[in-house]
Design a protein around this motif. Structure first.
Motif, PDB file in Angstrom:
ATOM      1  N   VAL A   1      25.225  26.122 -42.510  1.00  0.00           N
ATOM      2  CA  VAL A   1      25.710  25.648 -43.809  1.00  0.00           C
ATOM      3  C   VAL A   1      24.864  24.470 -44.294  1.00  0.00           C
ATOM      4  CG1 VAL A   1      27.664  24.631 -45.034  1.00  0.00           C
ATOM      5  CG2 VAL A   1      28.056  26.459 -43.379  1.00  0.00           C
ATOM      6  N   VAL A   2      24.506  23.568 -43.383  1.00  0.00           N
ATOM      7  CA  VAL A   2      23.640  22.438 -43.754  1.00  0.00           C
ATOM      8  C   VAL A   2      22.309  22.951 -44.273  1.00  0.00           C
ATOM      9  CG1 VAL A   2      22.408  20.422 -42.885  1.00  0.00           C
ATOM     10  CG2 VAL A   2      24.759  20.842 -42.160  1.00  0.00           C
ATOM     11  N   LEU A   3      21.743  23.944 -43.611  1.00  0.00           N
ATOM     12  CA  LEU A   3      20.476  24.519 -44.060  1.00  0.00           C
ATOM     13  C   LEU A   3      20.636  25.209 -45.408  1.00  0.00           C
ATOM     14  CD1 LEU A   3      19.148  26.041 -40.707  1.00  0.00           C
ATOM     15  CD2 LEU A   3      18.380  23.951 -41.855  1.00  0.00           C
ATOM     16  N   LEU A   4      21.787  25.841 -45.621  1.00  0.00           N
ATOM     17  CA  LEU A   4      22.074  26.462 -46.914  1.00  0.00           C
ATOM     18  C   LEU A   4      22.004  25.432 -48.029  1.00  0.00           C
ATOM     19  CD1 LEU A   4      23.442  28.813 -48.689  1.00  0.00           C
ATOM     20  CD2 LEU A   4      25.578  27.657 -48.122  1.00  0.00           C
ATOM     21  N   VAL A   5      22.639  24.288 -47.814  1.00  0.00           N
ATOM     22  CA  VAL A   5      22.705  23.250 -48.846  1.00  0.00           C
ATOM     23  C   VAL A   5      21.339  22.611 -49.069  1.00  0.00           C
ATOM     24  CG1 VAL A   5      23.753  21.047 -49.476  1.00  0.00           C
ATOM     25  CG2 VAL A   5      25.136  22.828 -48.400  1.00  0.00           C
ATOM     26  N   THR A   6      20.623  22.311 -47.992  1.00  0.00           N
ATOM     27  CA  THR A   6      19.299  21.715 -48.167  1.00  0.00           C
ATOM     28  C   THR A   6      18.350  22.690 -48.865  1.00  0.00           C
ATOM     29  OG1 THR A   6      18.674  22.409 -45.921  1.00  0.00           O
ATOM     30  CG2 THR A   6      19.529  20.181 -46.184  1.00  0.00           C
ATOM     31  N   GLY A   7      18.511  23.978 -48.590  1.00  0.00           N
ATOM     32  CA  GLY A   7      17.695  24.972 -49.282  1.00  0.00           C
ATOM     33  C   GLY A   7      18.000  25.010 -50.768  1.00  0.00           C
ATOM     34  N   HIS A   8      19.291  25.004 -51.120  1.00  0.00           N
ATOM     35  CA  HIS A   8      19.682  24.958 -52.529  1.00  0.00           C
ATOM     36  C   HIS A   8      19.110  23.715 -53.205  1.00  0.00           C
ATOM     37  CE1 HIS A   8      22.114  28.450 -52.978  1.00  0.00           C
ATOM     38  NE2 HIS A   8      23.082  28.074 -52.153  1.00  0.00           N
ATOM     39  N   ALA A   9      19.229  22.572 -52.532  1.00  0.00           N
ATOM     40  CA  ALA A   9      18.767  21.310 -53.116  1.00  0.00           C
ATOM     41  C   ALA A   9      17.258  21.335 -53.325  1.00  0.00           C
ATOM     42  CB  ALA A   9      19.165  20.140 -52.223  1.00  0.00           C
ATOM     43  N   ARG A  10      16.526  21.869 -52.377  1.00  0.00           N
ATOM     44  CA  ARG A  10      15.064  21.909 -52.511  1.00  0.00           C
ATOM     45  C   ARG A  10      14.642  22.817 -53.664  1.00  0.00           C
ATOM     46  NH1 ARG A  10      10.802  20.385 -49.367  1.00  0.00           N
ATOM     47  NH2 ARG A  10       8.846  21.523 -49.709  1.00  0.00           N
ATOM     48  N   TRP A  11      15.253  23.971 -53.760  1.00  0.00           N
ATOM     49  CA  TRP A  11      14.898  24.891 -54.844  1.00  0.00           C
ATOM     50  C   TRP A  11      15.266  24.278 -56.195  1.00  0.00           C
ATOM     51  CZ3 TRP A  11      11.759  27.874 -56.791  1.00  0.00           C
ATOM     52  CH2 TRP A  11      12.050  28.848 -57.751  1.00  0.00           C
ATOM     53  N   ALA A  12      16.443  23.667 -56.280  1.00  0.00           N
ATOM     54  CA  ALA A  12      16.826  23.000 -57.530  1.00  0.00           C
ATOM     55  C   ALA A  12      15.861  21.861 -57.843  1.00  0.00           C
ATOM     56  CB  ALA A  12      18.256  22.465 -57.415  1.00  0.00           C
ATOM     57  N   GLY A  13      15.465  21.106 -56.809  1.00  0.00           N
ATOM     58  CA  GLY A  13      14.523  20.016 -57.012  1.00  0.00           C
ATOM     59  C   GLY A  13      13.193  20.504 -57.545  1.00  0.00           C
ATOM     60  N   ILE A  14      12.704  21.637 -57.034  1.00  0.00           N
ATOM     61  CA  ILE A  14      11.438  22.198 -57.505  1.00  0.00           C
ATOM     62  C   ILE A  14      11.506  22.482 -59.007  1.00  0.00           C
ATOM     63  CG2 ILE A  14       9.966  24.248 -57.392  1.00  0.00           C
ATOM     64  CD1 ILE A  14      10.558  24.359 -54.379  1.00  0.00           C
ATOM     65  N   VAL A  15      12.584  23.128 -59.432  1.00  0.00           N
ATOM     66  CA  VAL A  15      12.710  23.510 -60.839  1.00  0.00           C
ATOM     67  C   VAL A  15      12.954  22.292 -61.727  1.00  0.00           C
ATOM     68  CG1 VAL A  15      14.080  24.845 -62.483  1.00  0.00           C
ATOM     69  CG2 VAL A  15      13.501  25.822 -60.248  1.00  0.00           C
ATOM     70  N   PHE A  16      13.898  21.436 -61.334  1.00  0.00           N
ATOM     71  CA  PHE A  16      14.215  20.269 -62.164  1.00  0.00           C
ATOM     72  C   PHE A  16      13.027  19.319 -62.267  1.00  0.00           C
ATOM     73  CE2 PHE A  16      18.934  20.819 -60.887  1.00  0.00           C
ATOM     74  CZ  PHE A  16      19.104  21.744 -61.898  1.00  0.00           C
ATOM     75  N   ALA A  17      12.320  19.106 -61.156  1.00  0.00           N
ATOM     76  CA  ALA A  17      11.160  18.216 -61.189  1.00  0.00           C
ATOM     77  C   ALA A  17      10.056  18.802 -62.060  1.00  0.00           C
ATOM     78  CB  ALA A  17      10.645  17.974 -59.770  1.00  0.00           C
ATOM     79  N   ALA A  18       9.882  20.119 -62.009  1.00  0.00           N
ATOM     80  CA  ALA A  18       8.866  20.755 -62.849  1.00  0.00           C
ATOM     81  C   ALA A  18       9.201  20.585 -64.327  1.00  0.00           C
ATOM     82  CB  ALA A  18       8.755  22.241 -62.492  1.00  0.00           C
ATOM     83  N   TYR A  19      10.475  20.765 -64.682  1.00  0.00           N
ATOM     84  CA  TYR A  19      10.858  20.609 -66.085  1.00  0.00           C
ATOM     85  C   TYR A  19      10.753  19.157 -66.540  1.00  0.00           C
ATOM     86  CZ  TYR A  19      12.250  25.343 -67.212  1.00  0.00           C
ATOM     87  OH  TYR A  19      12.217  26.685 -67.496  1.00  0.00           O
ATOM     88  N   ALA A  20      11.069  18.238 -65.643  1.00  0.00           N
ATOM     89  CA  ALA A  20      10.912  16.819 -65.986  1.00  0.00           C
ATOM     90  C   ALA A  20       9.446  16.502 -66.276  1.00  0.00           C
ATOM     91  CB  ALA A  20      11.443  15.941 -64.862  1.00  0.00           C
ATOM     92  N   ARG A  21       8.542  17.080 -65.488  1.00  0.00           N
ATOM     93  CA  ARG A  21       7.111  16.863 -65.716  1.00  0.00           C
ATOM     94  C   ARG A  21       6.678  17.483 -67.043  1.00  0.00           C
ATOM     95  NH1 ARG A  21       5.452  19.592 -61.873  1.00  0.00           N
ATOM     96  NH2 ARG A  21       4.682  21.403 -63.004  1.00  0.00           N
ATOM     97  N   ILE A  22       7.162  18.678 -67.331  1.00  0.00           N
ATOM     98  CA  ILE A  22       6.816  19.340 -68.594  1.00  0.00           C
ATOM     99  C   ILE A  22       7.299  18.518 -69.785  1.00  0.00           C
ATOM    100  CG2 ILE A  22       7.287  21.375 -70.015  1.00  0.00           C
ATOM    101  CD1 ILE A  22       7.413  22.985 -67.384  1.00  0.00           C
ATOM    102  N   GLU A  23       8.512  17.995 -69.672  1.00  0.00           N
ATOM    103  CA  GLU A  23       9.052  17.176 -70.764  1.00  0.00           C
ATOM    104  C   GLU A  23       8.196  15.935 -70.996  1.00  0.00           C
ATOM    105  OE1 GLU A  23      13.112  16.365 -69.792  1.00  0.00           O
ATOM    106  OE2 GLU A  23      13.608  18.489 -69.602  1.00  0.00           O
ATOM    107  N   ARG A  24       7.743  15.298 -69.901  1.00  0.00           N
ATOM    108  CA  ARG A  24       6.885  14.116 -70.052  1.00  0.00           C
ATOM    109  C   ARG A  24       5.557  14.486 -70.691  1.00  0.00           C
ATOM    110  NH1 ARG A  24       8.632  13.198 -64.761  1.00  0.00           N
ATOM    111  NH2 ARG A  24       6.583  13.837 -63.952  1.00  0.00           N
ATOM    112  N   GLU A  25       4.969  15.581 -70.231  1.00  0.00           N
ATOM    113  CA  GLU A  25       3.657  15.972 -70.739  1.00  0.00           C
ATOM    114  C   GLU A  25       3.712  16.372 -72.211  1.00  0.00           C
ATOM    115  OE1 GLU A  25       2.540  19.025 -68.047  1.00  0.00           O
ATOM    116  OE2 GLU A  25       1.905  17.655 -66.454  1.00  0.00           O
ATOM    117  N   ARG A  26       4.788  17.023 -72.616  1.00  0.00           N
ATOM    118  CA  ARG A  26       4.897  17.489 -74.003  1.00  0.00           C
ATOM    119  C   ARG A  26       5.564  16.461 -74.913  1.00  0.00           C
ATOM    120  NH1 ARG A  26       7.039  23.777 -73.429  1.00  0.00           N
ATOM    121  NH2 ARG A  26       5.432  24.501 -71.952  1.00  0.00           N
ATOM    122  N   GLY A  27       6.155  15.443 -74.314  1.00  0.00           N
ATOM    123  CA  GLY A  27       6.890  14.479 -75.114  1.00  0.00           C
ATOM    124  C   GLY A  27       8.076  15.114 -75.809  1.00  0.00           C
ATOM    125  N   ALA A  28       8.724  16.048 -75.128  1.00  0.00           N
ATOM    126  CA  ALA A  28       9.852  16.786 -75.718  1.00  0.00           C
ATOM    127  C   ALA A  28      11.049  16.701 -74.792  1.00  0.00           C
ATOM    128  CB  ALA A  28       9.469  18.249 -75.932  1.00  0.00           C
TER     129      ALA A  28
END
Length: 311
Positions: A159-186
């Motif tokens: 279960v711990v591995l399940l949660v850390t896996g979810h968090a890592r995948w969410a982090g990948i997507v959210f961090a990527a969108y945060a970078r896109i927002e900074r780069e585009r100023g949107a």
């Protein structure tokens, strides 16, 4: 535990646990492993993990690279210590939550927040189980949240591995969108609308019928968090399993050995790689041909007079 005791600890792991021998010689006392790691984390936070090098860290501190090697002998060790520093410790909330589910949720939120604060953590490859104090503390907090459940130890860890896996995948997507927002100023809404427009232009019902239907339903404009949804769904399954164990109901679960590639032993064979590439090209050609067939079928039906029957 000592660096030269029963275990031959890697230098980075020994440094993380504070059991490595200090250098006998070196620059002035201002230099330390802690200062080196802090400087490296600052570089990674501002420029990314690829910008971190022994030379860059030394320049930031005003020393020569050779001076750093007296304290941290390899870049791999430095990255391990950076990961340990940036990861920190889980909050008291995660350990003091009244219900196991609340503790697990708290750990998930905190791990996602770590990835947003230090997105370069996601660029560090996973090389095995955590062997540093802070990463062990996160695992311990997850197991603590499940300590009062009837789950056996192996399932608690799962279960711990399940949660850390979810968090890592969410982090990948959210961090990527945060970078896109900074780069585009949107803002996030503008980014979502832009990506939806691109999908609507490229994805046709002939080539990708189900994906196009999802796009038309506004799936890429939906503001709900898909990762929170799938986490709760996963925890529902854990809760159901816990309930079954608590009532002594036999719960047979599928088990399997660690997955391995079927062709791992021949993956480096040149002729095999060429044959595999040929299969992929053939599969792509087949997808293209099927799309063309669906288009031709639609156009053929459009040419037929209404109400005409097949002869």
């Amino acid at each position: 535990m000592t660096d030269d005791g029963d275990f031959d600890l890697p230098r980075g792991v020994a440094l993380a646990w504070g059991v490595a021998a200090s250098p006998q010689r070196g620059p002035k006392r201002e230099m330390s492993v802690e200062r080196i790691v802090d400087a490296a984390v600052e570089i990674a936070d501002s420029e990314g993990l690829s910008a971190v090098s022994m030379a860059a860290v030394a320049a930031k501190l005003g020393y020569t690279p050779m001076s750093l090697y007296r304290y941290v002998s390899a870049k791999e060790d430095l990255i391990l210590l950076m990961q340990e520093e940036a990861t920190g410790l889980p909050s008291d909330e995660a350990r003091s939550a009244g219900q196991w589910r609340d503790g697990i949720r708290a750990l998930y939120r905190e791990q996602v927040a770590l990835y947003l604060t230090h997105p370069w953590l996601l660029d560090i490859p996973i090389t095995g189980a955590p062997t540093t104090p802070n990463s062990a503390a996160w695992m311990d907090a997850g197991l603590h949240a499940l300590a009062d459940t009837p789950l056996p130890a192996s399932e608690r860890l799962a279960v711990v591995l399940l949660v850390t896996g979810h968090a890592r995948w969410a982090g990948i997507v959210f961090a990527a969108y945060a970078r896109i927002e900074r780069e585009r100023g949107a803002d996030s809404d503008a980014v979502a609308r832009s990506e939806d427009a691109v999908f609507r232009h490229l994805i046709t019902a002939d080539a990708f019928p189900d994906l196009r239907a999802a796009i038309d339903a506004g799936v890429f404009l939906d503001e709900t968090d898909p990762f929170a949804f799938i986490l709760e769904l996963s925890l529902d399954g854990v809760a159901a399993h816990i309930d079954a164990l608590a009532t002594d109901v036999s719960v047979p679960l599928a088990s399997a050995p660690w997955p391995e590639s079927d062709d791992a032993d021949i993956a480096d064979d040149r002729r095999y790689r060429e044959a595999r590439r040929g299969v992929r090209q053939a599969e792509k050609a087949l997808r293209t041909a099927r799309t063309a067939m669906r288009v031709a079928a639609r156009e053929a039906r459009a040419r037929r007079p209404r109400g005409s029957a097949a002869q």
